[in-house]
Structure formats: structure tokens, C-alpha cells
Design a protein around this motif. Structure first.
Motif, mmCIF file in Angstrom:
data_model
loop_
_atom_site.group_PDB
_atom_site.id
_atom_site.type_symbol
_atom_site.label_atom_id
_atom_site.label_comp_id
_atom_site.label_asym_id
_atom_site.label_seq_id
_atom_site.Cartn_x
_atom_site.Cartn_y
_atom_site.Cartn_z
ATOM 1 N N ASN A 74 0.829 -1.215 0.000
ATOM 2 C CA ASN A 74 0.000 0.000 0.000
ATOM 3 C C ASN A 74 0.861 1.262 0.000
ATOM 4 N N ALA A 75 1.921 1.238 0.802
ATOM 5 C CA ALA A 75 2.809 2.397 0.848
ATOM 6 C C ALA A 75 3.480 2.616 -0.503
ATOM 7 N N GLY A 76 3.853 1.539 -1.177
ATOM 8 C CA GLY A 76 4.431 1.658 -2.518
ATOM 9 C C GLY A 76 3.493 2.361 -3.476
ATOM 10 N N THR A 77 2.209 2.021 -3.396
ATOM 11 C CA THR A 77 1.217 2.666 -4.265
ATOM 12 C C THR A 77 1.132 4.158 -3.971
ATOM 13 N N ILE A 78 1.206 4.530 -2.699
ATOM 14 C CA ILE A 78 1.163 5.956 -2.332
ATOM 15 C C ILE A 78 2.393 6.683 -2.864
ATOM 16 N N TYR A 79 3.575 6.075 -2.729
ATOM 17 C CA TYR A 79 4.785 6.697 -3.273
ATOM 18 C C TYR A 79 4.615 6.964 -4.769
ATOM 19 N N ARG A 80 4.053 6.002 -5.470
ATOM 20 C CA ARG A 80 3.877 6.180 -6.916
ATOM 21 C C ARG A 80 2.904 7.319 -7.216
ATOM 22 N N ASN A 114 2.147 -4.567 -9.876
ATOM 23 C CA ASN A 114 2.469 -3.172 -9.576
ATOM 24 C C ASN A 114 3.907 -2.819 -9.948
ATOM 25 N N ILE A 115 4.826 -3.755 -9.725
ATOM 26 C CA ILE A 115 6.217 -3.538 -10.139
ATOM 27 C C ILE A 115 6.282 -3.334 -11.650
ATOM 28 N N GLY A 116 5.561 -4.175 -12.385
ATOM 29 C CA GLY A 116 5.528 -4.025 -13.839
ATOM 30 C C GLY A 116 4.973 -2.683 -14.277
ATOM 31 N N ILE A 117 3.937 -2.217 -13.594
ATOM 32 C CA ILE A 117 3.338 -0.922 -13.931
ATOM 33 C C ILE A 117 4.330 0.209 -13.715
ATOM 34 N N VAL A 118 5.087 0.163 -12.609
ATOM 35 C CA VAL A 118 6.101 1.196 -12.364
ATOM 36 C C VAL A 118 7.141 1.194 -13.480
#
Length: 212
Positions: A74-80, A114-118
Motif C-alpha cells: 500500500n505504501a508503494g502505491t502511495i509513493y507512486r 504493480n512492479i511491472g506498472i512502475v
């Protein structure tokens, strides 16, 4: 009723702050902070959500490993969403390592997507994006996770399309469409159809693209 939820979580936070010596306190405190973060994330207040995620993550690992890994995700999504793909990627990878250690396949698949999307949208590193989506697809198929299989085909199809590998992209969109119809996933169906329409148009098949 977000205001009611906020008031309840704030009351819960005051209670855990007052009972710091109790043996159950660390896990409850971490859970309350996580819930506050999720609430602010739903409201689109991403910086405030991140503040609470960071507080929860620095409170130790009182939660079960899978739940702690979900906090990281979840925190990764917020950073993005706040425009920091590098921190997002680093946080996603930490979550992925933890999910893998716990053999929690659903979490692994979601974080790989999510990694792929980044890699694809933020860092424009398409080969790495393709690799992440391929890993997610392999794991989704191995665990018979039909919805994540559909999503992996969609994401991989989009990556292939952006790499100008049009025929391969079309195959993934076709597979995504078949899978989405089987599980009755309407949003994934129109996304796959849109992908196929773009493929037909790139191949000069405008009439067929219109039919899609």
C-alpha cells in the motif's frame, strides 16, 4: 461514513497510546495506524496516508508477515501516486520478498503487477515490465488464480504493444478476453476489446477494429 470511521480510529489510537505497556499493544497500534492510512488513501489525501503508513511500518513487525507485506505494498502505491516511482519500486520489492518468503501467492502476484506498472509507465523500462508481468502470469496460472491470470495477460499485452510487438500483444489480449468472459469480468472484457481494437488498427484492419 468516512467522518464516523475517522472518529472511531482516532479514539482507538488514543486508547492504544494510553495502554503502551500492554503486551497486545504493538499489534493493535500498528493496525490502527494502518486503518487510518487506508482511510486517508480512500479520500485521496495521499501525503497524510503516507505519513500513517510510515508510522505503521516503523512500529516494528507486530502484525503477521502477510499483513506487514500488504502495508508495504500500500505504501508503494502511495509513493507512486505522489510521483516517486523509485521509492515505490523499492517498497514493492521489499513487499514481494516478504510475500515470497511466506509463500502467499495472491500477494506476490499483485505486487509483481504493480512492479511491472512502475517499470512500464513511470520508468519506461519495458523489458523489465514485461518480465514482471510474465512472472505474475506464471504464478497466477500455477495457482489457478483466474482473475489475476486475466490481468496478467492484459498488462503483458499492453507492454508488448508498447514494445511494437503487435502480434504477441494481440494474443495476450485474446487470452485476456476469453478469460474475462469465463469469469464474467466486465471491466476486463472491455479493456481486452479495446486492446484488440488497437491491434487491428495498427495492422491496417480498420473495419475489424470498428467491429470490436
Amino acid at each position: 461514513k468516512y467522518l464516523d470511521a475517522l472518529q472511531s480510529y482516532q479514539l482507538a489510537l488514543r486508547r492504544v497510546e494510553e495502554t503502551a505497556a500492554e503486551p497486545w499493544n504493538p499489534g493493535r497500534r500498528q493496525l490502527v495506524l494502518a486503518n487510518l492510512a487506508i482511510l486517508y488513501q480512500q479520500l485521496g489525501q495521499y501525503q497524510k496516508a503516507l505519513d500513517y503508513y510510515q508510522l505503521a511500518l516503523t512500529s516494528g513487525a507486530a502484525l503477521p508477515p502477510n499483513e506487514y507485506a500488504q502495508l508495504l505494498s500500500n505504501a508503494g502505491t502511495i509513493y507512486r501516486r505522489l510521483g516517486d516511482p523509485v521509492k515505490a519500486l523499492r517498497t514493492y520489492q521489499t513487499a514481494q520478498d516478504l510475500f515470497a518468503r511466506e509463500q502467499f501467492s495472491a500477494g506476490q502476484i499483485h505486487v509483481l503487477q504493480n512492479i511491472g506498472i512502475v517499470y512500464a509507465l513511470d520508468l519506461e523500462e519495458m523489458p523489465r515490465a514485461l518480465n514482471a508481468f510474465a512472472q505474475a502470469l506464471k504464478l497466477a496460472e500455477a495457482t489457478s488464480n483466474r482473475r489475476e491470470t486475466v490481468l496478467a495477460h492484459l498488462f503483458r499485452g499492453e507492454a508488448l504493444y508498447r514494445m511494437d510487438r503487435i502480434s504477441a500483444a494481440g494474443r495476450d489480449f485474446d487470452l485476456a478476453l476469453d478469460g474475462a468472459r469465463q469469469i464474467g469480468a466486465a471491466e476486463e472484457q472491455w479493456t481486452a476489446l479495446y486492446g484488440l481494437g488497437r491491434v487491428y488498427r495498427r495492422n491496417g484492419q480498420d473495419a475489424r477494429a470498428l467491429e470490436i
